[in-house]
Design a protein around this motif. Structure first.
Motif, PDB file in Angstrom:
ATOM      1  N   SER A  78       3.491  10.717  -6.747  1.00  0.00           N
ATOM      2  CA  SER A  78       3.969   9.333  -6.686  1.00  0.00           C
ATOM      3  C   SER A  78       5.077   9.183  -5.656  1.00  0.00           C
ATOM      4  N   ALA A  79       5.952  10.201  -5.555  1.00  0.00           N
ATOM      5  CA  ALA A  79       7.058  10.124  -4.599  1.00  0.00           C
ATOM      6  C   ALA A  79       6.559  10.154  -3.165  1.00  0.00           C
ATOM      7  N   ILE A  80       5.584  11.018  -2.878  1.00  0.00           N
ATOM      8  CA  ILE A  80       5.128  11.120  -1.484  1.00  0.00           C
ATOM      9  C   ILE A  80       4.376   9.862  -1.066  1.00  0.00           C
ATOM     10  N   VAL A  81       3.629   9.273  -1.992  1.00  0.00           N
ATOM     11  CA  VAL A  81       2.936   8.022  -1.674  1.00  0.00           C
ATOM     12  C   VAL A  81       3.949   6.925  -1.360  1.00  0.00           C
ATOM     13  N   HIS A  82       4.987   6.822  -2.168  1.00  0.00           N
ATOM     14  CA  HIS A  82       6.023   5.824  -1.899  1.00  0.00           C
ATOM     15  C   HIS A  82       6.731   6.106  -0.577  1.00  0.00           C
ATOM     16  N   SER A  83       7.015   7.383  -0.299  1.00  0.00           N
ATOM     17  CA  SER A  83       7.694   7.732   0.951  1.00  0.00           C
ATOM     18  C   SER A  83       6.888   7.309   2.158  1.00  0.00           C
ATOM     19  N   ILE A  84       5.601   7.636   2.133  1.00  0.00           N
ATOM     20  CA  ILE A  84       4.744   7.308   3.281  1.00  0.00           C
ATOM     21  C   ILE A  84       4.558   5.799   3.405  1.00  0.00           C
ATOM     22  N   ALA A  85       4.275   5.145   2.291  1.00  0.00           N
ATOM     23  CA  ALA A  85       3.988   3.709   2.326  1.00  0.00           C
ATOM     24  C   ALA A  85       5.208   2.883   2.694  1.00  0.00           C
ATOM     25  N   GLU A  86       6.363   3.237   2.128  1.00  0.00           N
ATOM     26  CA  GLU A  86       7.538   2.384   2.255  1.00  0.00           C
ATOM     27  C   GLU A  86       8.449   2.746   3.418  1.00  0.00           C
ATOM     28  N   LYS A  87       8.342   3.985   3.916  1.00  0.00           N
ATOM     29  CA  LYS A  87       9.248   4.395   4.995  1.00  0.00           C
ATOM     30  C   LYS A  87       8.541   4.693   6.311  1.00  0.00           C
ATOM     31  N   TYR A 121      -2.466   4.721  14.053  1.00  0.00           N
ATOM     32  CA  TYR A 121      -3.711   5.366  13.606  1.00  0.00           C
ATOM     33  C   TYR A 121      -3.681   5.612  12.103  1.00  0.00           C
ATOM     34  N   GLU A 122      -2.537   6.077  11.614  1.00  0.00           N
ATOM     35  CA  GLU A 122      -2.428   6.371  10.172  1.00  0.00           C
ATOM     36  C   GLU A 122      -2.476   5.102   9.333  1.00  0.00           C
ATOM     37  N   LYS A 123      -2.022   3.986   9.879  1.00  0.00           N
ATOM     38  CA  LYS A 123      -2.141   2.726   9.151  1.00  0.00           C
ATOM     39  C   LYS A 123      -3.603   2.371   8.900  1.00  0.00           C
ATOM     40  N   GLN A 124      -4.488   2.850   9.759  1.00  0.00           N
ATOM     41  CA  GLN A 124      -5.911   2.567   9.604  1.00  0.00           C
ATOM     42  C   GLN A 124      -6.637   3.627   8.785  1.00  0.00           C
ATOM     43  N   TYR A 125      -6.283   4.913   8.989  1.00  0.00           N
ATOM     44  CA  TYR A 125      -7.135   5.983   8.481  1.00  0.00           C
ATOM     45  C   TYR A 125      -6.485   6.908   7.457  1.00  0.00           C
ATOM     46  N   ASN A 126      -5.197   6.744   7.177  1.00  0.00           N
ATOM     47  CA  ASN A 126      -4.573   7.612   6.193  1.00  0.00           C
ATOM     48  C   ASN A 126      -4.937   7.155   4.781  1.00  0.00           C
ATOM     49  N   PRO A 127      -5.212   8.096   3.869  1.00  0.00           N
ATOM     50  CA  PRO A 127      -5.560   7.692   2.503  1.00  0.00           C
ATOM     51  C   PRO A 127      -4.461   6.904   1.792  1.00  0.00           C
ATOM     52  N   VAL A 128      -3.215   7.127   2.148  1.00  0.00           N
ATOM     53  CA  VAL A 128      -2.141   6.340   1.535  1.00  0.00           C
ATOM     54  C   VAL A 128      -2.250   4.878   1.960  1.00  0.00           C
ATOM     55  N   ALA A 129      -2.576   4.651   3.225  1.00  0.00           N
ATOM     56  CA  ALA A 129      -2.742   3.272   3.696  1.00  0.00           C
ATOM     57  C   ALA A 129      -3.899   2.593   2.971  1.00  0.00           C
ATOM     58  N   ALA A 130      -4.973   3.349   2.757  1.00  0.00           N
ATOM     59  CA  ALA A 130      -6.113   2.794   2.024  1.00  0.00           C
ATOM     60  C   ALA A 130      -5.720   2.454   0.593  1.00  0.00           C
ATOM     61  N   TYR A 131      -4.931   3.291  -0.022  1.00  0.00           N
ATOM     62  CA  TYR A 131      -4.457   3.055  -1.389  1.00  0.00           C
ATOM     63  C   TYR A 131      -3.592   1.795  -1.452  1.00  0.00           C
ATOM     64  N   VAL A 132      -2.720   1.652  -0.468  1.00  0.00           N
ATOM     65  CA  VAL A 132      -1.845   0.476  -0.430  1.00  0.00           C
ATOM     66  C   VAL A 132      -2.677  -0.793  -0.247  1.00  0.00           C
ATOM     67  N   ARG A 133      -3.666  -0.745   0.626  1.00  0.00           N
ATOM     68  CA  ARG A 133      -4.522  -1.915   0.842  1.00  0.00           C
ATOM     69  C   ARG A 133      -5.276  -2.273  -0.438  1.00  0.00           C
ATOM     70  N   LYS A 134      -5.764  -1.253  -1.131  1.00  0.00           N
ATOM     71  CA  LYS A 134      -6.502  -1.497  -2.368  1.00  0.00           C
ATOM     72  C   LYS A 134      -5.604  -2.134  -3.415  1.00  0.00           C
ATOM     73  N   ARG A 135      -4.394  -1.641  -3.530  1.00  0.00           N
ATOM     74  CA  ARG A 135      -3.438  -2.225  -4.494  1.00  0.00           C
ATOM     75  C   ARG A 135      -3.145  -3.680  -4.129  1.00  0.00           C
ATOM     76  N   GLY A 136      -3.045  -3.922  -2.819  1.00  0.00           N
ATOM     77  CA  GLY A 136      -2.756  -5.282  -2.378  1.00  0.00           C
ATOM     78  C   GLY A 136      -3.884  -6.240  -2.729  1.00  0.00           C
ATOM     79  N   MET A 137      -5.137  -5.774  -2.603  1.00  0.00           N
ATOM     80  CA  MET A 137      -6.281  -6.622  -2.919  1.00  0.00           C
ATOM     81  C   MET A 137      -6.345  -6.914  -4.421  1.00  0.00           C
ATOM     82  N   GLN A 138      -5.866  -5.951  -5.220  1.00  0.00           N
ATOM     83  CA  GLN A 138      -5.937  -6.128  -6.665  1.00  0.00           C
ATOM     84  C   GLN A 138      -4.782  -6.953  -7.202  1.00  0.00           C
TER      85      GLN A 138
END
Length: 217
Positions: A168-177, A199-216
Motif C-alpha cells: 500500500s505504501a509503494i502504491v501511494h508513493s508512486i501515485a502521489e509523488k 511512459y509510466e503514466k501510460q504503462y505502469n501497473p500503478v497508473a492502471a490501478y489509479v485509473r481504475k479507482r478513478g473510474m469506480q
C-alpha cells in the motif's frame, strides 16, 4: 551533467556515477560493487567523489559504499528510516546469495523534502516508502532526472515482501509523488532500463490501478 551507468553486483544493480563535467565533482548513487571498470573510469576521468547517495539500504545497493568512502574520502547518505537496516546485516539481507554480511553507518541521515547541493545542482530528496520504509528518490528538476532506486521501474515497481516493505505504501508513493511529475522526466531505476514519467503514466501497473479507482469513484 553526465550520467554513467555501471551494472554491478550479484543482482545486476544499476550504479550511477553522476558528474559535473566542468568541475569533475561526482556523486555515486547505489554502489553495489566497486568494480574494476568503475575504478578505471573514476581514475581515467580524474573524478572527485563528493558523496554516495543510497536510495535504500538493501545490500545490493550499498555493499561497496564503505570501500568507496574509505578510498575517496566521501560521505554516505541514507534516509533516516533505513538507518537501522543499513547497520543490520539481517535487515539489509547481506550474507544472502553468497555475499558477505555487511553493516555500515551513514554520515548523513535524510528526511523527506531535504535539498542537497552537489555538482552545482539541487538534489531533492523524495521519501517514497514501500520497497523499504526509508526508500527515497533523488529528483534533479533542472536536469529533468529522477533516480528512483527500487521504487519505480520501467513498467513495474519494487517488491514489497522484504523487511519493512509495504504494497500500500509503494502504491501511494508512486501515485502521489512520482506519477505527478512532468512527463519528460527521465527515470533511472535501480535495476533494468531507464524510462520516463510520461511512459509510466501510460504503462505502469500503478497508473492502471489509479485509473481504475478513478473510474469506480
Amino acid at each position: 551533467m553526465k550520467i554513467e551507468k555501471f551494472v554491478t553486483g550479484i543482482i545486476s544493480t544499476n550504479c550511477y556515477i553522476v558528474t559535473n563535467e566542468e568541475t569533475k565533482e561526482t556523486v555515486i548513487v547505489d554502489p553495489a560493487n566497486l568494480s574494476k571498470a568503475m575504478i578505471g573510469y573514476i581514475e581515467e576521468e580524474e573524478l572527485v567523489i563528493k558523496a554516495i547517495l543510497l536510495t535504500h539500504a538493501h545490500f545490493d545497493h550499498m555493499l561497496a559504499a564503505d570501500d568507496i568512502r574509505k578510498a575517496y574520502g566521501c560521505k554516505v547518505y541514507v534516509h533516516m528510516d533505513d538507518e537501522r537496516m543499513l547497520n543490520d546485516p539481517f535487515l539489509n539481507l547481506s550474507g544472502t546469495m553468497g555475499t558477505e554480511q555487511t553493516g555500515i553507518s551513514a554520515d548523513h541521515l535524510l528526511r523527506d523534502g531535504d535539498v542537497l547541493h552537489f555538482l552545482n545542482r539541487e538534489w531533492k530528496v523524495m521519501a517514497t516508502p514501500g520497497h523499504t520504509a526509508g526508500s527515497v528518490c533523488y529528483y534533479l528538476p533542472e536536469e529533468k532526472v529522477l533516480f528512483s532506486g527500487d521504487t519505480l521501474f520501467a513498467e513495474s515497481l519494487g517488491r514489497t515482501d522484504l523487511p519493512t516493505g509495504s504494497m500500500s505504501a509503494i502504491v501511494h508513493s508512486i501515485a502521489e509523488k512520482l506519477l505527478v511529475l512532468p512527463d519528460d522526466i527521465m527515470v533511472y531505476p535501480g535495476h533494468g532500463d531507464a524510462t520516463t514519467i510520461g511512459y509510466e503514466k501510460q504503462y505502469n501497473p500503478v497508473a492502471a490501478y489509479v485509473r481504475k479507482r478513478g473510474m469506480q469513484a
